[in-house]
Design a protein around this motif. Structure first.
Motif, mmCIF file in Angstrom:
data_model
loop_
_atom_site.group_PDB
_atom_site.id
_atom_site.type_symbol
_atom_site.label_atom_id
_atom_site.label_comp_id
_atom_site.label_asym_id
_atom_site.label_seq_id
_atom_site.Cartn_x
_atom_site.Cartn_y
_atom_site.Cartn_z
ATOM 1 N N ALA A 154 -20.119 -46.454 27.835
ATOM 2 C CA ALA A 154 -19.029 -45.594 27.376
ATOM 3 C C ALA A 154 -19.218 -44.172 27.887
ATOM 4 O O ALA A 154 -18.241 -43.488 28.245
ATOM 5 N N ALA A 155 -20.467 -43.713 27.938
ATOM 6 C CA ALA A 155 -20.740 -42.373 28.477
ATOM 7 C C ALA A 155 -20.352 -42.292 29.943
ATOM 8 O O ALA A 155 -19.794 -41.274 30.402
ATOM 9 N N PHE A 156 -20.638 -43.350 30.704
ATOM 10 C CA PHE A 156 -20.285 -43.380 32.126
ATOM 11 C C PHE A 156 -18.779 -43.234 32.313
ATOM 12 O O PHE A 156 -18.303 -42.393 33.096
ATOM 13 N N VAL A 157 -18.006 -44.046 31.595
ATOM 14 C CA VAL A 157 -16.547 -44.025 31.755
ATOM 15 C C VAL A 157 -15.976 -42.690 31.286
ATOM 16 O O VAL A 157 -15.085 -42.108 31.928
ATOM 17 N N ALA A 158 -16.475 -42.186 30.163
ATOM 18 C CA ALA A 158 -15.967 -40.924 29.626
ATOM 19 C C ALA A 158 -16.195 -39.780 30.609
ATOM 20 O O ALA A 158 -15.311 -38.950 30.842
ATOM 21 N N ALA A 159 -17.394 -39.721 31.187
ATOM 22 C CA ALA A 159 -17.692 -38.669 32.159
ATOM 23 C C ALA A 159 -16.846 -38.824 33.414
ATOM 24 O O ALA A 159 -16.350 -37.838 33.983
ATOM 25 N N LEU A 160 -16.675 -40.056 33.855
ATOM 26 C CA LEU A 160 -15.878 -40.330 35.056
ATOM 27 C C LEU A 160 -14.462 -39.798 34.907
ATOM 28 O O LEU A 160 -13.894 -39.195 35.828
ATOM 29 N N LEU A 161 -13.853 -40.010 33.736
ATOM 30 C CA LEU A 161 -12.465 -39.598 33.519
ATOM 31 C C LEU A 161 -12.330 -38.109 33.210
ATOM 32 O O LEU A 161 -11.262 -37.528 33.427
#
Length: 357
Positions: A154-161
């Motif tokens: 979830a941290a990966f996706v949140a940072a990506l967006l």
């Protein structure tokens, strides 16, 4: 994505300054709750006694990693924005303050990001990235299986967006108050395109850092707090029993590192990154600088008010050796940021404690 003076006209710069000041004021109140909350540590210390020092360290780490520009395309580089990382580690309100402290240090000491554009930069790089990232993160955590991998993913996706979201926000600000006559469509396409690529680097750095802290002190990760609380009880035939766990992997594993050891490790890592590794960072312009140069947005750019600072452009004045000059500037920046950030969060923690007593 530091916006220099002159990119945005005075009225909108002032308006974003008011908006940023309001966001910081709200965050100061919210950060008191975040710094006072959280489960007690393994030694029984209150959650806020552990979170306040970590918040200052997070600000210093973001400062250090922002010096490490990485290549993303031909002639273009990117760097961490940090909103997602700060929000997940120490909470969204505290995260906004962490990034704001970094931007203030960079603008005053290092002439990075215009002083009249400070409101634009705080709104874009601190508020937008943190709010978007934490909203995405919380939404994903609610639907993903319970466990460390879900937190990290979830941290990966949140940072990506969060990074293209900041690019969209800058485009909107430019549309309302840009000082040059450049087609909005060109700006939007260029900004979003390159910052999607930068977002990948942001996501990797964020996920690796969050995962590393989860591995040794999951109780210190704000975004994992709901998963580290005691299991719910169910009443069955008049008796209370533990509710079944949704997944076999527990998040709240026993911490394997003391708070002091983690803090020292984080500080040393930040000093090494800023003082040594930064020398090998990409020298190419970052996403905004490249787009501005290619499309003429920088035609009205103004000289920074702190251009004569002894640390301007991340170098120590009168130190001729480039490696030594940049390394010393990085070390000074990390030190100044950790001191300023820790002082702010310590005061907030103490004020919250005095109000509660």
């Amino acid at each position: 994505m530091h916006v220099p003076d002159g990119f945005i006209n005075a009225p909108l710069s002032a308006a974003t300054g008011v908006l940023a000041a309001g966001a910081v004021a709200v965050s100061l109140r919210g950060a008191r709750r975040e710094l006072a909350g959280g489960p007690a540590g393994p030694g029984g210390e209150p959650g806020g006694e552990r979170t306040a020092p970590l918040a200052g360290l997070v600000a210093a780490f973001i400062f250090a990693v922002q010096m490490l520009n990485f290549p993303v395309a031909a002639g273009t580089s990117g760097h961490l924005l940090g909103g997602a990382l700060a929000a997940i580690l120490v909470g969204p309100c505290t995260g906004i303050l962490c990034v704001s402290v970094v931007l203030l240090m960079q603008g005053i000491l290092f002439a990075d990001g215009g002083l009249t554009a400070l409101g634009v930069n705080i709104t874009d790089m601190a508020v937008v990235t943190t709010v978007v990232a934490y909203g995405v993160f919380r939404g994903l955590v609610k639907v993903l299986p319970r466990g460390r991998r879900s937190i990290t993913g979830a941290a990966f996706v949140a940072a990506l967006l969060s990074v293209p979201a900041a690019a969209v926000a800058f485009t909107l600000i430019y549309a309302l108050g840009g000082t040059t006559d450049v087609a909005l469509g060109k700006v939007a396409t260029a900004m979003i395109g390159v910052h999607v690529l930068i977002g990948i680097g942001e996501a990797v750095i964020t996920a690796l850092t969050v995962g590393a802290v989860l591995a040794v002190r999951p109780d210190l990760v704000h975004g994992a707090r709901d998963l580290t609380r005691p299991r719910l009880k169910l009443r069955v035939d008049g008796d209370l029993v533990d509710a079944p766990a949704p997944a076999p992997e527990p998040v709240a594993a026993a911490p394997r590192a003391s708070r002091r050891a983690l803090w020292i490790t984080g500080l040393v890592t930040s000093l090494v990154l800023a003082g040594f590794v930064s020398f090998y960072a990409s020298a190419n312009p970052d996403g905004l600088e490249k787009v501005a140069a290619d499309h003429g947005i920088d035609r009205a750019a103004e000289e920074h008010a702190s251009a004569d600072s002894p640390l301007a452009d991340y170098g120590v004045k009168d130190v001729s050796d480039a490696r030594l000059s940049g390394g010393l500037a990085g070390v000074i920046g990390v030190g100044a940021t950790v001191v300023a950030g820790s002082a702010v969060f310590w005061v907030l923690r103490r004020r919250r404690a005095s109000e509660a007593s």
